[in-house]
Design a protein around this motif. Structure first.
Motif, PDB file in Angstrom:
ATOM      1  N   PHE A  44       0.955  -1.153   0.025  1.00 13.93           N
ATOM      2  CA  PHE A  44      -0.141   0.024  -0.064  1.00 13.93           C
ATOM      3  C   PHE A  44       1.086   1.336   0.114  1.00 13.93           C
ATOM      4  CE2 PHE A  44      -3.779   2.713   0.720  1.00 13.93           C
ATOM      5  CZ  PHE A  44      -2.971   3.689   1.950  1.00 13.93           C
ATOM      6  N   VAL A  45       1.843   1.322   0.950  1.00 14.76           N
ATOM      7  CA  VAL A  45       2.915   2.601   0.805  1.00 14.76           C
ATOM      8  C   VAL A  45       3.557   2.822  -0.271  1.00 14.76           C
ATOM      9  CG1 VAL A  45       4.859   3.318   1.756  1.00 14.76           C
ATOM     10  CG2 VAL A  45       3.396   2.125   3.334  1.00 14.76           C
ATOM     11  N   LEU A  46       3.801   1.619  -1.212  1.00 12.85           N
ATOM     12  CA  LEU A  46       4.488   1.749  -2.332  1.00 12.85           C
ATOM     13  C   LEU A  46       3.472   2.190  -3.408  1.00 12.85           C
ATOM     14  CD1 LEU A  46       6.628  -1.809  -2.560  1.00 12.85           C
ATOM     15  CD2 LEU A  46       7.633   0.654  -2.608  1.00 12.85           C
ATOM     16  N   TYR A  47       2.387   1.841  -3.297  1.00 10.17           N
ATOM     17  CA  TYR A  47       1.298   2.052  -4.416  1.00 10.17           C
ATOM     18  C   TYR A  47       0.949   3.573  -4.163  1.00 10.17           C
ATOM     19  CZ  TYR A  47      -3.239   1.621  -6.698  1.00 10.17           C
ATOM     20  OH  TYR A  47      -4.294   1.626  -7.494  1.00 10.17           O
TER      21      TYR A  47
ATOM     22  N   ARG B  23      10.614   3.930   9.115  1.00 15.47           N
ATOM     23  CA  ARG B  23      10.348   2.766   8.213  1.00 15.47           C
ATOM     24  C   ARG B  23       9.746   3.081   6.925  1.00 15.47           C
ATOM     25  NH1 ARG B  23      10.840  -2.586   9.840  1.00 15.47           N
ATOM     26  NH2 ARG B  23      11.734  -1.940  11.524  1.00 15.47           N
ATOM     27  N   ILE B  24       8.544   4.043   7.333  1.00 12.79           N
ATOM     28  CA  ILE B  24       7.759   4.410   6.101  1.00 12.79           C
ATOM     29  C   ILE B  24       8.438   5.131   5.056  1.00 12.79           C
ATOM     30  CG2 ILE B  24       5.679   6.044   5.453  1.00 12.79           C
ATOM     31  CD1 ILE B  24       4.520   3.747   7.035  1.00 12.79           C
ATOM     32  N   ARG B  25       9.416   6.000   5.547  1.00  8.18           N
ATOM     33  CA  ARG B  25      10.142   6.667   4.645  1.00  8.18           C
ATOM     34  C   ARG B  25      11.206   5.879   3.754  1.00  8.18           C
ATOM     35  NH1 ARG B  25      13.160  11.537   3.759  1.00  8.18           N
ATOM     36  NH2 ARG B  25      11.793  12.683   4.993  1.00  8.18           N
ATOM     37  N   VAL B  26      11.935   4.799   4.444  1.00  5.20           N
ATOM     38  CA  VAL B  26      12.406   3.809   3.677  1.00  5.20           C
ATOM     39  C   VAL B  26      11.679   3.307   2.578  1.00  5.20           C
ATOM     40  CG1 VAL B  26      13.624   1.516   3.813  1.00  5.20           C
ATOM     41  CG2 VAL B  26      14.194   3.344   5.514  1.00  5.20           C
ATOM     42  N   ILE B  27      10.403   2.602   2.693  1.00  2.00           N
ATOM     43  CA  ILE B  27       9.616   2.193   1.720  1.00  2.00           C
ATOM     44  C   ILE B  27       9.178   3.024   0.857  1.00  2.00           C
ATOM     45  CG2 ILE B  27       7.518   0.918   1.385  1.00  2.00           C
ATOM     46  CD1 ILE B  27       7.377   0.187   4.320  1.00  2.00           C
ATOM     47  N   MET B  28       9.027   4.278   1.209  1.00  2.00           N
ATOM     48  CA  MET B  28       8.583   5.159   0.282  1.00  2.00           C
ATOM     49  C   MET B  28       9.733   5.590  -0.860  1.00  2.00           C
ATOM     50  SD  MET B  28       6.400   8.096   2.219  1.00  2.00           S
ATOM     51  CE  MET B  28       5.668   9.022   0.897  1.00  2.00           C
TER      52      MET B  28
END
Lengths: 147, 125
Positions: A44-47, B23-28
């Protein structure tokens, strides 16, 4: 820039807590179910990021901003998230403002002797500024959503 | 970079966001064309992800029977991913599980079908 696979996962404990809070008390969540939801969250984050980035590029910007994320939610058909997200954004902005004012106040207090100042007056003025900014943000959102 | 929105603050109030911003930042950032991310966008993405987890969990739980269930299983989540339109983007990563014997049978049938088709095409050309 290579990321190890675990870096793209979200912490199990937090994911589990969020799931538990969403479901009725006493419901058991299998390890596989939790793992599946965690993976889904990463996807979801990627999308969402990819989608938000498209809006940023359309606006000829290199930095993703809040309205890009909101537009992405619309695009992904998660309209139900938009209101709570806007509320969270406002709360976050208020919090940031509060922190800024607190540190500026500390600076002032260091420089001069403590006076009995009227904090309410200045806050009123700041609220007007915030309303103006929010209006601007909403206008920007509309502009960007137009294809 | 401050994970300012994580956990409880000194007053013990609920924070805006529970997921770790770092962690959210790493994924983004792992997304190819992304250059930079403004702090507000990061906070909103984290918050949206939380909302998503809740939405997926409750949808999966309610999936199928209206009865109150005691457990949430993988198959609940996979069924929701396969069948609900909003979760279609998850269909590839959350396949429904089938018995290995059934899968091998499906593979065999598919190969036979393809063989028949190519034989037909040869005959026609």
């Amino acid at each position: 820039m290579a990321e190890r696979p675990e870096d793209l996962n979200l912490p199990n404990a937090v994911i589990t807590r969020i799931i538990k809070e969403a479901l009725p008390d006493g419901v058991n969540i299998s390890k596989e179910a939790r793992s599946a939801i965690s993976r889904a969250a990463s996807v979801f984050v990627l999308y969402a990021t990819s989608c938000a980035n498209n809006f940023a590029m359309k606006g000829k910007r290199k930095t993703l901003n809040a309205s890009d994320v909101l537009s992405a939610m619309e695009e992904m058909e998660f309209q139900r998230f938009i209101t709570p997200l806007k509320e969270a954004l406002e709360a976050y902005r208020r919090e940031q403002k509060g922190k800024k004012e607190a540190s500026e106040q500390k600076k002032k207090d260091k420089d001069k002797k403590p006076d009995s100042e009227e904090p309410d007056k200045s806050r009123g003025e700041d609220n007007d500024d915030e309303d103006d900014r929010l209006e601007e943000e909403e206008q920007n959102e509309e502009e960007e959503v137009d294809n | 970079m401050a994970d300012a929105a994580v956990g409880k603050d000194k007053c013990g109030e609920q924070r805006l966001v529970s997921l770790p911003l770092s962690r959210i930042r790493v994924i983004m950032k792992s997304s190819p064309e992304v250059s930079s991310i403004n702090q507000e966008a990061l906070v909103l993405t984290a918050k949206a992800t939380e909302l998503f987890v809740r939405h997926l969990a409750t949808s999966s739980y309610r999936h199928g029977s209206g009865r109150a269930k005691r457990a949430l299983t993988y198959s609940d989540v996979a069924s929701t991913a396969q069948e609900a339109e909003t979760f279609q983007f998850l269909a590839d990563i959350l396949p429904k599980k089938i018995l290995a014997s059934k899968y091998l049978k499906m593979l065999k049938e598919k190969r036979e079908e393809e063989e028949d088709q190519s034989q037909e095409e040869e005959a026609l050309s």
